[in-house]
Design an enzyme around this catalytic site. Structure first.
Site, mmCIF file in Angstrom:
data_model
loop_
_atom_site.group_PDB
_atom_site.id
_atom_site.type_symbol
_atom_site.label_atom_id
_atom_site.label_comp_id
_atom_site.label_asym_id
_atom_site.label_seq_id
_atom_site.Cartn_x
_atom_site.Cartn_y
_atom_site.Cartn_z
ATOM 1 N N SER A 258 0.852 -1.188 0.000
ATOM 2 C CA SER A 258 0.000 0.000 0.000
ATOM 3 C C SER A 258 0.893 1.245 0.000
ATOM 4 O O SER A 258 2.087 1.158 0.293
ATOM 5 C CB SER A 258 -0.889 0.008 1.242
ATOM 6 O OG SER A 258 -0.088 0.249 2.385
ATOM 7 N N LYS A 259 0.271 2.387 -0.293
ATOM 8 C CA LYS A 259 1.040 3.650 -0.300
ATOM 9 C C LYS A 259 1.682 3.892 1.048
ATOM 10 O O LYS A 259 2.824 4.310 1.159
ATOM 11 C CB LYS A 259 0.089 4.816 -0.609
ATOM 12 C CG LYS A 259 -0.114 5.003 -2.075
ATOM 13 C CD LYS A 259 -0.576 6.408 -2.361
ATOM 14 C CE LYS A 259 -0.442 6.676 -3.838
ATOM 15 N NZ LYS A 259 -1.479 7.485 -4.402
ATOM 16 N N ARG A 260 0.917 3.641 2.075
ATOM 17 C CA ARG A 260 1.355 3.841 3.452
ATOM 18 C C ARG A 260 2.560 2.955 3.775
ATOM 19 O O ARG A 260 3.575 3.398 4.313
ATOM 20 C CB ARG A 260 0.149 3.537 4.340
ATOM 21 C CG ARG A 260 0.369 3.437 5.796
ATOM 22 C CD ARG A 260 0.460 4.805 6.418
ATOM 23 N NE ARG A 260 0.762 4.668 7.820
ATOM 24 C CZ ARG A 260 -0.149 4.553 8.760
ATOM 25 N NH1 ARG A 260 -1.424 4.566 8.446
ATOM 26 N NH2 ARG A 260 0.201 4.452 10.021
#
Ligand code: GLU
Length: 497
Positions: A258-260
């Site tokens: 994920s981006k996170r």
């Protein structure tokens, strides 16, 4: 065996909507390898038609990242070329011309459906569990009537008129033939209401006009491959060879990152963004080696490759469509291998900025002297100032505790330091040849272990518990400075008690 005997024209076609990541870098790398291997061209095309998602500075960052990896393009927005412009936002009229051709030939149509209408249709279809598709309201409008409405300024898009009957067989280089029923293919939008073409049309037109022979891209485009084949065929063009690469999974092998999660990696000294690797102490050669092998292999054992080896050895046929888990341990491994294979002068040039970043003033002469003794010992370049910063410090600051050897008291350690001082004072210089034998004799005389004696000396001279080889380091620092540091250590031990 080369994949193709004709010079390949391949393009890397990123959207400037964020940072260049490993996936994009790998695509660009395979593009580059195929182009260089066949004496063809590597083209950079910026796909910036989605104006809402543009990120300022992303295009520059992309170019910096590609150059850092060593992937210089032959044609592109900054250097031009025979098939430009290479930025899609500058090719609007070209796409409109082909959209018009498709409309004139009844292969595309103007669609006036309002967002409200489309939303209602979608909700209905979801309720009845039909895969949401355009409902065909404008498909069969009378062409003259449609043109009249366009001229009257009614908002509209252009849609592809996907065939309703039959099926299409497409071929992916890694997966072979894939056959799809045409009725499952939506009437995709080709041109938006603002007159800008979408990827489905723009990329196909560009690939054709730019004479692209192989389209190498992410596997997220596999579902729309049948549409893309239809568009090429509708325009009477020969399709390029389609190559859809594997996806990257997170290190656990479970799902995409994920981006996170991607942003958090930096805390552990890792990243999936090309812009970060330099500062983290990775060599572009190692990153290239690492990402090449995430989805390609030469055989079942060779793993060390330079970019020029790869230009020679790369083959499309050995690409693997299975997902590849990102393995940072492997990256560290490759970084170590490539660090050790650098010529000493080159290695010393590459570590210099890391000393500067640590507020030290590395001089080239010392750098070249210390390079051989630290080149064996670092996994990433940013470790260089951690283990060798003491070469550039005016003084080192060990604490009294640091100067006490295991099993000895502070006073005994001070005594060992005093003996060491007198031995070293008598040496002609402090090189391994001149100073190590008498220091080993001292170890014997004192009835201690080499570890105990050298630990005190090491802390005194380097201010560190771990350092490059002690006598090699002392030789570079020089006798005078070594004696000075040792005297300071003795004072420290004498006064601490
Ligand atoms: N602009 C597309 C993307 O960023 C490129 C896909 C392609 O290479 O055709 O995903």
């Amino acid at each position: 065996m080369p994949t193709t005997s004709i010079p390949a024209r391949v393009r890397f076609a990123p959207s400037p909507t964020g940072h260049l990541h490993l996936g994009g870098a790998r695509t660009a790398l395979y593009d580059y390898l195929l182009a260089k291997q066949t004496g063809g061209q590597f083209i950079l095309r910026i796909e910036d038609t989605d104006r809402k998602r543009l990120v300022p500075g992303a295009e520059e960052e992309l170019m910096i990242g590609l150059r850092w990896l060593g992937l210089q393009w032959d044609e592109g927005p900054d250097i031009g070329g025979p098939y430009g412009p290479y930025r899609q936002s500058e090719r609007k009229e070209i796409y409109q011309q082909y959209a018009k051709q498709l409309i004139d030939e009844g292969k595309a149509f103007y669609c006036f459906c309002t967002p409200d209408h489309l939303a209602r249709v979608r909700t209905e279809q979801q309720k009845t569990k039909i895969i949401p598709h355009y409902d065909g309201t404008c498909r069969e409008l009378d062409p003259d009537e449609a043109l009249r409405r366009v001229k009257a300024g009614e908002p509209h898009v252009v849609r592809f008129k996907s065939p309703r009957e039959g099926s299409i067989t497409v071929k992916d280089a890694l997966r072979g033939e894939i056959t799809v029923e045409n009725r499952t293919i939506d009437d995709y939008i080709l041109v938006k209401s603002d007159g800008l073409a979408l990827y489905h049309l723009a990329a196909m037109v560009d690939d054709h006009l730019m004479k692209i022979t192989h389209v190498i891209r992410g596997s997220e485009w596999l579902p729309t491959l049948p549409l893309h084949s239809h568009i090429h065929r509708a325009l009477g063009w020969q399709e390029p060879e389609w190559v859809h690469l594997s996806v990257f999974l997170k290190p656990t092998g479970k799902g995409k990152m994920s981006k996170r999660e991607a942003a958090d990696l930096i805390k552990d000294g890792h990243s999936i963004f090309v812009k970060d690797f330099d500062g983290l102490g990775y060599l572009p050669e190692a990153v290239v080696n690492w990402i090449t092998l995430m989805g390609w292999s030469y055989d079942d054992h060779t793993e060390f490759f330079s970019l020029s080896d790869l230009v020679e050895k790369f083959t499309l046929t050995r690409l693997n469509p299975s997902p590849a888990a990102i393995n940072f341990t492997k990256l560290d491994h490759f970084n170590g291998l490539h660090i050790r294979s650098l010529p000493v002068a080159e290695f010393s040039r590459r570590i210099k900025p890391f000393f500067e970043k640590a507020d030290l003033k590395p001089d080239d002469e010392t750098l070249i002297n210390i390079a051989p003794i630290i080149q064996e010992r670092v996994a990433t370049l940013d470790e260089a100032p951690e283990i060798a910063g003491f070469f550039f410090r005016e003084s080192v600051e060990p604490t009294a505790e640091d100067l006490i050897a295991k099993g000895l008291t502070m006073a005994q350690s001070a005594d060992v330091a005093r003996h060491s001082l007198s031995v070293l004072q008598r040496c002609q210089n402090v090189s391994p040849e001149a100073a190590e034998p008498p220091m080993r004799e001292l170890v014997e005389e004192l009835g201690l272990s080499a570890g105990q004696v050298f630990c005190i000396l090491r802390s005194a001279v380097t201010g560190q518990k771990v350092s490059p080889p002690l006598f090699e380091s002392m030789e570079i620092i020089g006798k005078e400075e070594v004696l000075k540091r040792l005297k300071r250590a003795i004072d420290l031990l004498d006064n601490a008690g």
